[in-house]
Design an enzyme around this catalytic site. Sequence first.
Site, PDB file in Angstrom:
ATOM      1  N   ASP A 184     -61.797 -32.759 -37.695  1.00  0.00           N
ATOM      2  CA  ASP A 184     -62.758 -32.164 -38.622  1.00  0.00           C
ATOM      3  C   ASP A 184     -61.993 -31.263 -39.601  1.00  0.00           C
ATOM      4  OD1 ASP A 184     -65.474 -31.453 -39.479  1.00  0.00           O
ATOM      5  OD2 ASP A 184     -64.963 -29.478 -38.707  1.00  0.00           O
ATOM      6  N   THR A 187     -65.917 -32.413 -45.504  1.00  0.00           N
ATOM      7  CA  THR A 187     -64.986 -31.290 -45.699  1.00  0.00           C
ATOM      8  C   THR A 187     -63.574 -31.784 -46.012  1.00  0.00           C
ATOM      9  OG1 THR A 187     -64.748 -31.226 -43.295  1.00  0.00           O
ATOM     10  CG2 THR A 187     -66.238 -29.640 -44.274  1.00  0.00           C
ATOM     11  N   THR A 188     -63.159 -32.882 -45.384  1.00  0.00           N
ATOM     12  CA  THR A 188     -61.809 -33.400 -45.631  1.00  0.00           C
ATOM     13  C   THR A 188     -61.700 -33.968 -47.047  1.00  0.00           C
ATOM     14  OG1 THR A 188     -61.664 -33.986 -43.292  1.00  0.00           O
ATOM     15  CG2 THR A 188     -60.026 -34.947 -44.737  1.00  0.00           C
ATOM     16  N   ASP A 236     -71.977 -32.210 -37.402  1.00  0.00           N
ATOM     17  CA  ASP A 236     -71.855 -32.861 -38.718  1.00  0.00           C
ATOM     18  C   ASP A 236     -72.950 -33.899 -38.908  1.00  0.00           C
ATOM     19  OD1 ASP A 236     -69.680 -31.311 -39.119  1.00  0.00           O
ATOM     20  OD2 ASP A 236     -68.200 -32.921 -39.240  1.00  0.00           O
TER      21      ASP A 236
END
Length: 589
Positions: free
Chosen positions: A63, A96-97, A437
């Site tokens: 994550d 997020t990545t 998520d």
Amino acid sequence: MSAPNPASTGLFINGQRETGQDVRIGNVTAALAVANIVKSSLGPVGLDKMLVDDIGDVLITNDGATILKSLEVEHPAARVLVELANLQDQEVGDGTTSVVIIAAELLRRGNDLVKNGIHPTTIISGYRSALKAAVSYIKKEMVVNVSELGDEHLINAAKTSMSSKIIGTEMDFFSKLAVDAVKSVKMNATAADVAGYEAMGSSGGEGAAAVAASTAANAGKKQRYKYPLSAIHILKAHGKSSMESNLIDGGFAINGMRASQGMPTFVESADGKPIGIAMLDMNLQRHRMGMGVQVIVKDPKEIENIKKREMDITKERIRKIIDAGARVVLTTKGVDDLCMKYFVEAGIICARRCNREDLKRLAKATGGRVVTTMADMEGNETFDLDCMGKCDSVREVRIGDGEMLYVYGCKGHGASTIVLRGANEYMLDEMDRALHDSLCVVKRMLESNTLVPGGGAAEAALSVHLDDYAHTVKSREQMVIQEYADALLVIPKTLAVNAAKDASELVAKLRSVHAKGQHHTSEDGEVDETLKFMGLDLVEGSIRDNLAAGVVEPAISKIKSLRFATEAAITILRIDDRITLNDMKGLGA
């Protein structure tokens, strides 16, 4: 670069000063270093990272936000990317990545443009124009409105989110679990909530007036709903396989056990009356005098009376709780043997040392309140009936190594609990993050009712569209917009590289298909609508219709990640001077 002569900087400072291109190169290098850490964890076949802290605690995750949060980043520009990932995590919960990777690529290309003689102000202006055109295109062409969202689309979105996580192999099971959990906490949205949804969905150029008008127009329409994720309680228990995880719909599980073996393991409602649950944030122990209070006794016989009165005060307090109708008592503090005796005699389940946050959630779920004191306005002690939670039954269940209290049939707002099972702590923590998520994605889908295809489809379509848009711009910004278009291709490229496929060939095919969809018309003059949904199939290493394949994500996630990444890149590109002051410790006056 340090300035040996302070006078040469124009500033008499006790420190170092870097200016111009040196600062930009340092900032971009730091940002790329951060992005490269998370790059290999993107996509359904991304790899995990093992992080070991200074005391030896191990964290295994892929994550992006969790990885960056765990790093102690010192460089100020790199810290902007860490905060960017946290912001995306708070606002959307997923992506997020990718947001960090896009921001770093925009920075790299922006820095190359500066080296080629383009002024940073032109680059910033071009990035803003490209962002506006990209968001507009997503909303007009890519977004699929799903007014009555069926479970199929929600499950597909949850699967897409968890495909890259540890539970990806069991995504059919966990995606259904996530959708059921979010739907179980459905509540009517207030006018403020609806206004928030409209503001989220509106493009950056629209003002408050447009949002207000849209909200007013929707006021007469059907009821909108909200899905508070805080009402979903996730409990982790060691043992069994991850497929043994379960959802307690309309119920609540709390990590606690009976304070005494003499108490019943199960209580249920009788004559249709719900069970009362008293939730306390105070000690249930023999009453003691406050700090600094002295009692001077002249007659030794009075000592016994004082001890007796201390016990009576505690007895009266417990009697009031029992008389109010409590069948279950949960407290965040301790319960001593004297109090336990009264609860055992009354056939009441009592649990001590419960987590305060869990009790607050339980209070919301059962329609009660956490009681911190029994004192009323007159100075007497009473137990307010409004503070009592209501449910159908409470049972102590053995899970793994310990016991949990299951509360069924909560009478308050929607609440549910997911009990995760797994082999060890690392696996459970990663399952928790993956599930969080997915829950966020399902919530956003239900609240915004819009989705876009995933697997690099949106980025490839935007790249082709922005390339065409750049040719209509008659200023230097044309080069900047073309660079922005190329920067977006970093997502499909990274996905293909992580899947061990030929990235150059796949991305070329993808761009070709999207260019055909946007430019070419069929014999009857119609554009093939399905081509804009074409994305990567990372298992087969080919191109496919990702909307039909069920690889989808909320439109809000894509739009926000583009906005956040662009703003972060602009923030760092603006910087052309950095002054680092020396530590004043140890220096003279």
